[in-house]
Each structure stands twice: as C-alpha cells, then as structure tokens.
Design a protein around this motif. Structure first.
Motif, PDB file in Angstrom:
ATOM      1  N   ASP A  37       0.861  -1.182   0.000  1.00 51.88           N
ATOM      2  CA  ASP A  37       0.000   0.000   0.000  1.00 51.88           C
ATOM      3  C   ASP A  37       0.895   1.228   0.000  1.00 51.88           C
ATOM      4  OD1 ASP A  37      -2.276   1.551   0.070  1.00 51.88           O
ATOM      5  OD2 ASP A  37      -2.826   1.050   2.118  1.00 51.88           O
ATOM      6  N   ARG A  38       0.347   2.340  -0.413  1.00 50.72           N
ATOM      7  CA  ARG A  38       1.112   3.591  -0.426  1.00 50.72           C
ATOM      8  C   ARG A  38       1.053   4.326   0.910  1.00 50.72           C
ATOM      9  NH1 ARG A  38       3.014   4.597  -5.370  1.00 50.72           N
ATOM     10  NH2 ARG A  38       1.913   3.693  -7.119  1.00 50.72           N
ATOM     11  N   LEU A  39       0.226   3.869   1.833  1.00 54.35           N
ATOM     12  CA  LEU A  39       0.045   4.521   3.128  1.00 54.35           C
ATOM     13  C   LEU A  39      -0.226   6.008   2.930  1.00 54.35           C
ATOM     14  CD1 LEU A  39       2.769   2.706   5.268  1.00 54.35           C
ATOM     15  CD2 LEU A  39       0.322   2.335   5.315  1.00 54.35           C
ATOM     16  N   GLU A  40       0.188   6.831   3.866  1.00 56.99           N
ATOM     17  CA  GLU A  40      -0.073   8.271   3.807  1.00 56.99           C
ATOM     18  C   GLU A  40       0.992   9.018   3.015  1.00 56.99           C
ATOM     19  OE1 GLU A  40      -2.825   9.703   5.314  1.00 56.99           O
ATOM     20  OE2 GLU A  40      -3.439   7.647   5.773  1.00 56.99           O
ATOM     21  N   SER A  41       2.146   8.398   2.828  1.00 55.89           N
ATOM     22  CA  SER A  41       3.292   9.096   2.244  1.00 55.89           C
ATOM     23  C   SER A  41       3.112   9.441   0.773  1.00 55.89           C
ATOM     24  CB  SER A  41       4.550   8.248   2.407  1.00 55.89           C
ATOM     25  OG  SER A  41       4.447   7.066   1.634  1.00 55.89           O
ATOM     26  N   GLY A  42       2.321   8.636   0.037  1.00 54.41           N
ATOM     27  CA  GLY A  42       2.157   8.863  -1.387  1.00 54.41           C
ATOM     28  C   GLY A  42       3.360   8.410  -2.192  1.00 54.41           C
ATOM     29  N   GLY A  43       4.377   7.861  -1.537  1.00 50.99           N
ATOM     30  CA  GLY A  43       5.576   7.384  -2.216  1.00 50.99           C
ATOM     31  C   GLY A  43       5.359   5.997  -2.795  1.00 50.99           C
ATOM     32  N   PRO A  44       6.448   5.279  -3.023  1.00 45.06           N
ATOM     33  CA  PRO A  44       6.318   3.928  -3.571  1.00 45.06           C
ATOM     34  C   PRO A  44       5.592   3.007  -2.585  1.00 45.06           C
ATOM     35  CG  PRO A  44       8.592   4.397  -2.977  1.00 45.06           C
ATOM     36  CD  PRO A  44       7.821   5.665  -2.799  1.00 45.06           C
ATOM     37  N   PRO A  45       4.944   1.976  -3.091  1.00 49.86           N
ATOM     38  CA  PRO A  45       4.224   1.056  -2.190  1.00 49.86           C
ATOM     39  C   PRO A  45       5.149   0.446  -1.144  1.00 49.86           C
ATOM     40  CG  PRO A  45       3.670   0.609  -4.468  1.00 49.86           C
ATOM     41  CD  PRO A  45       4.805   1.590  -4.486  1.00 49.86           C
ATOM     42  N   GLU A  46       4.613   0.285   0.053  1.00 45.36           N
ATOM     43  CA  GLU A  46       5.355  -0.305   1.164  1.00 45.36           C
ATOM     44  C   GLU A  46       4.597  -1.506   1.686  1.00 45.36           C
ATOM     45  OE1 GLU A  46       6.325   2.560   4.209  1.00 45.36           O
ATOM     46  OE2 GLU A  46       6.376   4.168   2.741  1.00 45.36           O
ATOM     47  N   GLN A  47       5.314  -2.432   2.317  1.00 42.03           N
ATOM     48  CA  GLN A  47       4.680  -3.594   2.918  1.00 42.03           C
ATOM     49  C   GLN A  47       3.864  -3.137   4.121  1.00 42.03           C
ATOM     50  OE1 GLN A  47       7.590  -6.584   3.636  1.00 42.03           O
ATOM     51  NE2 GLN A  47       6.096  -8.208   3.548  1.00 42.03           N
ATOM     52  N   GLY A  56     -15.843  -5.426  13.895  1.00 45.14           N
ATOM     53  CA  GLY A  56     -16.251  -4.957  12.574  1.00 45.14           C
ATOM     54  C   GLY A  56     -15.961  -3.483  12.396  1.00 45.14           C
ATOM     55  N   GLY A  57     -15.970  -3.060  11.167  1.00 42.38           N
ATOM     56  CA  GLY A  57     -15.695  -1.665  10.858  1.00 42.38           C
ATOM     57  C   GLY A  57     -14.741  -1.558   9.691  1.00 42.38           C
ATOM     58  N   CYS A  58     -14.253  -0.368   9.468  1.00 40.84           N
ATOM     59  CA  CYS A  58     -13.393  -0.103   8.309  1.00 40.84           C
ATOM     60  C   CYS A  58     -11.970  -0.597   8.545  1.00 40.84           C
ATOM     61  CB  CYS A  58     -13.353   1.398   8.025  1.00 40.84           C
ATOM     62  SG  CYS A  58     -14.918   2.045   7.463  1.00 40.84           S
ATOM     63  N   GLU A  59     -11.459  -1.275   7.547  1.00 43.90           N
ATOM     64  CA  GLU A  59     -10.095  -1.776   7.572  1.00 43.90           C
ATOM     65  C   GLU A  59      -9.112  -0.616   7.427  1.00 43.90           C
ATOM     66  OE1 GLU A  59      -8.435  -4.247   4.157  1.00 43.90           O
ATOM     67  OE2 GLU A  59      -8.981  -5.781   5.625  1.00 43.90           O
ATOM     68  N   TRP A  60      -7.930  -0.744   8.037  1.00 39.96           N
ATOM     69  CA  TRP A  60      -6.879   0.236   7.845  1.00 39.96           C
ATOM     70  C   TRP A  60      -5.554  -0.490   7.682  1.00 39.96           C
ATOM     71  CZ3 TRP A  60      -8.449  -1.103  12.716  1.00 39.96           C
ATOM     72  CH2 TRP A  60      -7.487  -1.259  13.709  1.00 39.96           C
ATOM     73  N   ALA A  61      -4.568   0.220   7.196  1.00 45.50           N
ATOM     74  CA  ALA A  61      -3.251  -0.346   6.963  1.00 45.50           C
ATOM     75  C   ALA A  61      -2.262   0.229   7.967  1.00 45.50           C
ATOM     76  CB  ALA A  61      -2.783  -0.041   5.542  1.00 45.50           C
ATOM     77  N   ALA A  62      -1.368  -0.628   8.438  1.00 48.51           N
ATOM     78  CA  ALA A  62      -0.315  -0.208   9.365  1.00 48.51           C
ATOM     79  C   ALA A  62       1.009  -0.807   8.920  1.00 48.51           C
ATOM     80  CB  ALA A  62      -0.650  -0.672  10.780  1.00 48.51           C
ATOM     81  N   ALA A  63       2.082  -0.115   9.184  1.00 44.82           N
ATOM     82  CA  ALA A  63       3.408  -0.659   8.904  1.00 44.82           C
ATOM     83  C   ALA A  63       3.665  -1.823   9.862  1.00 44.82           C
ATOM     84  CB  ALA A  63       4.463   0.419   9.094  1.00 44.82           C
ATOM     85  N   PRO A  64       4.254  -2.919   9.396  1.00 43.16           N
ATOM     86  CA  PRO A  64       4.470  -4.096  10.252  1.00 43.16           C
ATOM     87  C   PRO A  64       5.240  -3.781  11.533  1.00 43.16           C
ATOM     88  CG  PRO A  64       4.953  -4.649   7.968  1.00 43.16           C
ATOM     89  CD  PRO A  64       4.707  -3.154   8.018  1.00 43.16           C
ATOM     90  N   GLU A  65       6.175  -2.854  11.476  1.00 45.84           N
ATOM     91  CA  GLU A  65       6.942  -2.524  12.689  1.00 45.84           C
ATOM     92  C   GLU A  65       6.117  -1.783  13.731  1.00 45.84           C
ATOM     93  OE1 GLU A  65       7.939   0.676   9.584  1.00 45.84           O
ATOM     94  OE2 GLU A  65       7.714  -1.494   9.586  1.00 45.84           O
ATOM     95  N   ASN A  66       4.917  -1.328  13.353  1.00 51.82           N
ATOM     96  CA  ASN A  66       4.028  -0.620  14.275  1.00 51.82           C
ATOM     97  C   ASN A  66       2.900  -1.491  14.799  1.00 51.82           C
ATOM     98  OD1 ASN A  66       5.557   1.692  13.877  1.00 51.82           O
ATOM     99  ND2 ASN A  66       4.304   2.345  12.153  1.00 51.82           N
TER     100      ASN A  66
END
Length: 72
Positions: A37-47, A56-66
């Motif tokens: 995903d590009r997360l918030e940075s808008g840069g290249p996709p990150e894992q 239940g609810g809306c899914e979100w993305a987090a960096a694995p180290e977080n």
C-alpha cells in the motif's frame, strides 16, 4: 509480487486473525492480511498489515513494525 509476499514474511509476524495493536494509532484490531500500500506518504508502495476492528468496521493499513500482538 503480492503472491510472493506471504513466503517472505518473518516468522514472528502475527498471523491473520490475530488480535494486535497499531502502536501509532493506539487502535486494536484483527490482522486480515499482508500486502502493499502507499500509506499516507504517497511514495512507492510499502509492505503493510491490513487490520480491521475486532467487532467490525473499516479496515486500515499499518506498517508491520508498528503492530504488536495483544495478550489474551
């Protein structure tokens, strides 16, 4: 590329279905999957780890180290 993502995961990453905490947002959720995903940075996709609130609810993305497992 995403097909190979699962084979390169670290053994200590929480498995899908595990209850975890996103240490950046303080939110708890269940691991749904891993991907890119590009997360918030808008840069290249990150894992990232895709999380969804336990009840239940809306899914979100987090960096694995977080992401840290929660003790049950």
């Amino acid at each position: 590329m995403i097909d190979n993502l699962h084979s390169t995961q670290s053994c200590d990453w929480p498995r899908p279905g595990s209850l975890v905490r996103d240490t950046v947002t303080g939110r708890d959720g269940r691991v749904m999957d891993y991907g890119l995903d590009r997360l918030e940075s808008g840069g290249p996709p990150e894992q990232v780890v895709f999380l969804r609130p336990e009840n239940g609810g809306c899914e979100w993305a987090a960096a694995p180290e977080n992401v840290e497992p929660l003790a049950l």
